[in-house]
Scaffold this motif. Structure first.
Motif, PDB file in Angstrom:
ATOM      1  N   ASN A 167      17.870  38.890  71.502  1.00  0.00           N
ATOM      2  CA  ASN A 167      18.659  39.737  72.204  1.00  0.00           C
ATOM      3  C   ASN A 167      19.272  41.045  71.508  1.00  0.00           C
ATOM      4  O   ASN A 167      19.377  41.921  72.267  1.00  0.00           O
ATOM      5  N   ALA A 168      19.345  40.873  70.294  1.00  0.00           N
ATOM      6  CA  ALA A 168      19.541  42.245  69.354  1.00  0.00           C
ATOM      7  C   ALA A 168      18.200  43.366  69.703  1.00  0.00           C
ATOM      8  O   ALA A 168      18.678  44.348  69.861  1.00  0.00           O
ATOM      9  N   ARG A 169      17.150  43.059  70.177  1.00  0.00           N
ATOM     10  CA  ARG A 169      16.110  43.773  70.132  1.00  0.00           C
ATOM     11  C   ARG A 169      16.051  44.201  71.560  1.00  0.00           C
ATOM     12  O   ARG A 169      15.275  45.182  72.052  1.00  0.00           O
ATOM     13  N   ARG A 170      16.838  43.597  72.500  1.00  0.00           N
ATOM     14  CA  ARG A 170      16.860  43.949  73.887  1.00  0.00           C
ATOM     15  C   ARG A 170      17.648  45.421  74.061  1.00  0.00           C
ATOM     16  O   ARG A 170      17.551  45.904  75.326  1.00  0.00           O
ATOM     17  N   ILE A 208      23.406  51.717  79.554  1.00  0.00           N
ATOM     18  CA  ILE A 208      22.942  50.767  78.516  1.00  0.00           C
ATOM     19  C   ILE A 208      22.527  49.624  78.905  1.00  0.00           C
ATOM     20  O   ILE A 208      22.951  48.948  80.109  1.00  0.00           O
ATOM     21  N   GLU A 209      21.376  48.944  78.587  1.00  0.00           N
ATOM     22  CA  GLU A 209      20.861  47.727  78.954  1.00  0.00           C
ATOM     23  C   GLU A 209      20.625  46.869  77.797  1.00  0.00           C
ATOM     24  O   GLU A 209      20.302  47.158  76.712  1.00  0.00           O
ATOM     25  N   GLY A 210      21.219  45.605  78.221  1.00  0.00           N
ATOM     26  CA  GLY A 210      21.179  44.533  77.037  1.00  0.00           C
ATOM     27  C   GLY A 210      22.660  44.158  76.332  1.00  0.00           C
ATOM     28  O   GLY A 210      23.347  45.189  76.651  1.00  0.00           O
ATOM     29  N   PRO A 211      22.565  42.931  75.917  1.00  0.00           N
ATOM     30  CA  PRO A 211      24.024  42.552  75.485  1.00  0.00           C
ATOM     31  C   PRO A 211      24.501  43.513  74.086  1.00  0.00           C
ATOM     32  O   PRO A 211      23.603  43.765  73.246  1.00  0.00           O
ATOM     33  N   LEU A 212      25.643  43.665  74.102  1.00  0.00           N
ATOM     34  CA  LEU A 212      26.145  44.496  73.040  1.00  0.00           C
ATOM     35  C   LEU A 212      27.217  43.558  72.265  1.00  0.00           C
ATOM     36  O   LEU A 212      28.071  42.964  72.578  1.00  0.00           O
ATOM     37  N   PHE A 213      26.549  43.101  70.953  1.00  0.00           N
ATOM     38  CA  PHE A 213      27.374  42.049  70.251  1.00  0.00           C
ATOM     39  C   PHE A 213      26.914  42.226  68.700  1.00  0.00           C
ATOM     40  O   PHE A 213      26.198  43.508  68.321  1.00  0.00           O
ATOM     41  N   ASP A 241      31.815  40.986  71.401  1.00  0.00           N
ATOM     42  CA  ASP A 241      32.482  40.387  70.343  1.00  0.00           C
ATOM     43  C   ASP A 241      33.319  41.782  69.809  1.00  0.00           C
ATOM     44  O   ASP A 241      33.303  42.815  69.996  1.00  0.00           O
ATOM     45  N   GLN A 242      33.922  41.235  68.289  1.00  0.00           N
ATOM     46  CA  GLN A 242      34.491  42.343  67.650  1.00  0.00           C
ATOM     47  C   GLN A 242      33.636  43.123  67.224  1.00  0.00           C
ATOM     48  O   GLN A 242      33.718  44.707  67.248  1.00  0.00           O
ATOM     49  N   SER A 243      32.422  42.889  66.749  1.00  0.00           N
ATOM     50  CA  SER A 243      31.136  43.864  66.266  1.00  0.00           C
ATOM     51  C   SER A 243      30.941  44.793  67.089  1.00  0.00           C
ATOM     52  O   SER A 243      30.839  45.967  67.028  1.00  0.00           O
ATOM     53  N   ALA A 244      30.810  44.430  68.497  1.00  0.00           N
ATOM     54  CA  ALA A 244      30.835  45.404  69.680  1.00  0.00           C
ATOM     55  C   ALA A 244      32.047  46.301  69.759  1.00  0.00           C
ATOM     56  O   ALA A 244      31.554  47.609  69.911  1.00  0.00           O
ATOM     57  N   LEU A 245      32.975  45.926  69.576  1.00  0.00           N
ATOM     58  CA  LEU A 245      34.286  46.738  69.753  1.00  0.00           C
ATOM     59  C   LEU A 245      34.224  47.963  68.636  1.00  0.00           C
ATOM     60  O   LEU A 245      34.448  49.058  68.828  1.00  0.00           O
ATOM     61  N   GLN A 246      33.678  47.498  67.385  1.00  0.00           N
ATOM     62  CA  GLN A 246      33.853  47.991  66.264  1.00  0.00           C
ATOM     63  C   GLN A 246      32.693  49.377  66.355  1.00  0.00           C
ATOM     64  O   GLN A 246      32.845  50.543  66.162  1.00  0.00           O
ATOM     65  N   ALA A 247      31.658  48.949  66.938  1.00  0.00           N
ATOM     66  CA  ALA A 247      30.498  49.819  67.208  1.00  0.00           C
ATOM     67  C   ALA A 247      30.707  50.839  68.369  1.00  0.00           C
ATOM     68  O   ALA A 247      30.618  52.092  68.151  1.00  0.00           O
ATOM     69  N   ILE A 248      31.551  50.664  69.539  1.00  0.00           N
ATOM     70  CA  ILE A 248      32.166  51.411  70.354  1.00  0.00           C
ATOM     71  C   ILE A 248      33.008  52.606  70.052  1.00  0.00           C
ATOM     72  O   ILE A 248      32.974  53.704  70.083  1.00  0.00           O
ATOM     73  N   GLU A 249      33.844  52.075  68.919  1.00  0.00           N
ATOM     74  CA  GLU A 249      34.903  52.731  68.191  1.00  0.00           C
ATOM     75  C   GLU A 249      34.384  53.864  67.267  1.00  0.00           C
ATOM     76  O   GLU A 249      34.474  55.022  67.328  1.00  0.00           O
ATOM     77  N   SER A 274      23.317  43.446  67.923  1.00  0.00           N
ATOM     78  CA  SER A 274      22.644  44.890  68.387  1.00  0.00           C
ATOM     79  C   SER A 274      23.500  46.275  68.198  1.00  0.00           C
ATOM     80  O   SER A 274      23.325  46.930  68.652  1.00  0.00           O
ATOM     81  N   THR A 275      24.551  46.003  67.397  1.00  0.00           N
ATOM     82  CA  THR A 275      25.325  47.109  67.245  1.00  0.00           C
ATOM     83  C   THR A 275      24.825  48.411  66.356  1.00  0.00           C
ATOM     84  O   THR A 275      24.881  49.400  66.784  1.00  0.00           O
TER      85      THR A 275
END
Length: 547
Positions: A423-426, A445-450, A481-489, A453-454
């Motif tokens: 999923n990280a590669r998507r 954006i396509e694919g899950p952000l977790f 998840d929280q890692s996704a929030l961190q990446a957006i920030e 994949s950050t």
């Protein structure tokens, strides 16, 4: 509202289905099949229980009593009619160190605590997490247990009383192998002739009569140990003084708790994992679902009772469950009958049962091995993804080399990591100019952000060359998840540092709630986003540190 809440509560506390016949028709033929299947299972349980007692370093009756009590209670209250429980090798190998260091009374105390933990797991509905076990792990589990059952039977080819140091040889070995082969042949051929008598029972009966009538010199059940005993009686393992079998009782203190707690946790976990996986396997064969939480509670209750009646505890037994299912056992009657027949053997019929040749029981278990091993897994190895094939082999090997619980945990972790990596590669993005905001750039954006994949998400953005306004469109993505929030920030912080503005668009409900809870969305109210209305959200930075 109140009526709905009461209905929900009633559903949660509704009594489980304890019907003896479940949805099977109550006929003379059905009852006969169930009783004969229970007798077959009971005969196969005797050497298994004795052998596992030896593995744990306790008296044979400790294993036999456990097989009776655990088998009876789980048959009556368990979540999967047709499943057989008793003393198992997976638990016995964990008990060895405890018995050697502290004695059998500490084992009884541990079994009581183990049961309490399993009841808690059932009440909390933790059994549902067994659904997270992937199918490749299930295949590895089945194959590994089939190999373990096969290897366990090899000890029956050793000279009784030699403590496993000397193998059978000469004519005795040849006769043993011949009788094993004859038993397997009868089990294979009997269904082609009649189904009135379960094939394993016919195999045991024919070979036993042959050995006794011709006085053939091969090891018997009695050569392993005497199974003669009385009814199990209540015994409190806690206190001071001498307990059963000449060992000291376990003091009811915190010190005792710290000794037995690690063992109890491990035993409870192994017992539930093996029981729930066996429940699923039996369910697949019979085409019926089982109650995972109900099974957890039944396993726990059986172990609490067993601990107070001088038994070593237990869990579901895949080998005996397969014997029961293949013999036609589908209801609670078979499990109850197996437990009661076993008690009958201990109290009354021990001289007769001790004459049964081990070769007949080994033949039954070898047929169980053949029926349990997922042979189709060998054919599909080249057809399934390489990672799934690797997980099947890995779980099989770890089950044989270590134990079931470790194998399943390892398999689930490897499968989860593989899924996360795929999923990280998507994650990727399509960029275009905005049609609604002149001069703005849109990242679709396509694919899950977790968490996996950050890094790829952050690398998608060209902060230095992007225009003053950037729109990140999550219509085809999810913030997980929280890692996704961190990446957006982190991305928003980079644009903010360049004096540019980043906004989020097309957030789904779950993404919106996650970001709002973290405090990243600059909104005046907890609005309800819909894809029909494109709402842009500015991002607050500095909430999670941006590191």
């Amino acid at each position: 509202m109140r009526r709905a809440a009461v209905a929900l509560l009633a559903k949660q506390i509704s009594p489980p289905n304890l019907s003896i016949m479940q949805d099977e028709g109550f006929t003379v033929g059905r009852v006969r099949t169930e009783l004969l299947s229970g007798l077959t299972v009971a005969l196969a349980l005797v050497p298994e229980a004795v052998a596992f007692a030896f593995v744990a370093g306790v008296h044979p009756l400790v294993g036999l009593y456990a097989a009776f009590m655990v088998g009876l209670i789980t048959a009556v209250f368990g979540g999967r009619p047709g499943m057989i429980s008793g003393a198992t090798g997976a638990l016995a190998v964990v008990m060895v160190a405890l018995v050697a260091q502290h004695g059998v009374e500490y084992l009884f105390a541990t079994v009581v605590l183990m049961g309490i933990l399993q009841i808690i797991a059932g009440v909390m509905h933790w059994g549902k997490f067994i659904r997270l076990v992937p199918h490749p792990v299930m295949l590895g589990f089945v194959n590994g247990l089939a190999i373990v059952i096969f290897l366990a039977q090899l000890t029956q080819f050793k000279v009784p009383g030699s403590n496993g140091a000397e193998w059978l040889s000469g004519m005795q070995l040849y006769m043993m192998l011949g009788l094993v082969g004859l038993t397997m042949l009868i089990i294979w051929g009997m269904p082609k002739i009649t189904s009135v008598i379960p094939a394993p029972l016919a195999g045991i009966g024919v070979v036993a009569v042959l050995v006794i009538a011709l006085n053939i010199d091969v090891p018997t059940v009695g050569d392993m140990a005497s199974i003669k005993g009385g009814f199990p009686s209540f015994h409190n393992p806690f206190g001071t003084g001498e307990g059963l079998y000449g060992t000291a009782l376990a003091p009811f203190t915190l010190e005792t708790l710290w000794i037995i707690l690690p063992y109890a946790v491990i035993l409870a976990a192994i017992g539930l994992i093996e029981s729930l996986l066996t429940l699923n396997l039996v369910g697949e064969i019979t085409g019926k679902r089982g109650g995972a939480s109900q099974e957890c509670i039944a396993q726990g209750a059986s172990n609490v009772v067993t601990g107070f009646f001088g038994g070593m505890g237990g869990c579901a037994m895949i080998g005996q469950s397969m014997i029961n299912v293949k013999s036609g056992g589908r209801t609670r009657i078979a499990g109850i009958a197996a437990a009661l027949f076993l008690l009958l053997f201990i109290v009354v019929a021990s001289p007769l049962i001790e004459q049964i040749p081990l070769a007949a029981l080994v033949g039954v278990m070898f047929m169980v091995v053949i029926g349990t091993f997922a042979w189709n897994s060998l054919k599909i190895m080249r057809k399934v993804p390489m990672m799934d094939a690797f997980v099947i082999v890995l779980v099989t090997v770890v089950t044989v080399m270590s134990d079931l619980a470790v194998a399943v945990v390892v398999g689930v972790i490897v499968s989860a990591l593989a899924y996360a990596w795929n999923n990280a590669r998507r994650i990727h993005a399509y960029t275009r100019e905005s049609e609604s905001d002149k001069g703005a750039k849109v990242y679709e954006i396509e694919g899950p952000l977790f968490f996996g994949s950050t890094d790829g998400f952050i690398e998608l953005f060209d902060v230095a060359n992007d225009p003053e306004r950037v729109i990140v469109d999550f219509a085809r993505s999810r913030v997980v998840d929280q890692s996704a929030l961190q990446a957006i920030e982190a991305v928003a912080g980079k644009y903010e540092g360049e004096g540019k503005k980043l906004v989020l668009r097309h957030l789904s409900r779950d993404c919106h709630q996650l970001l709002t809870k973290a405090g990243h969305l600059m909104v005046d109210s907890d609005d309800d986003p819909e894809y029909e209305v494109a709402v842009d959200y500015s991002v607050k930075t500095g909430i999670l540190g941006g590191h």
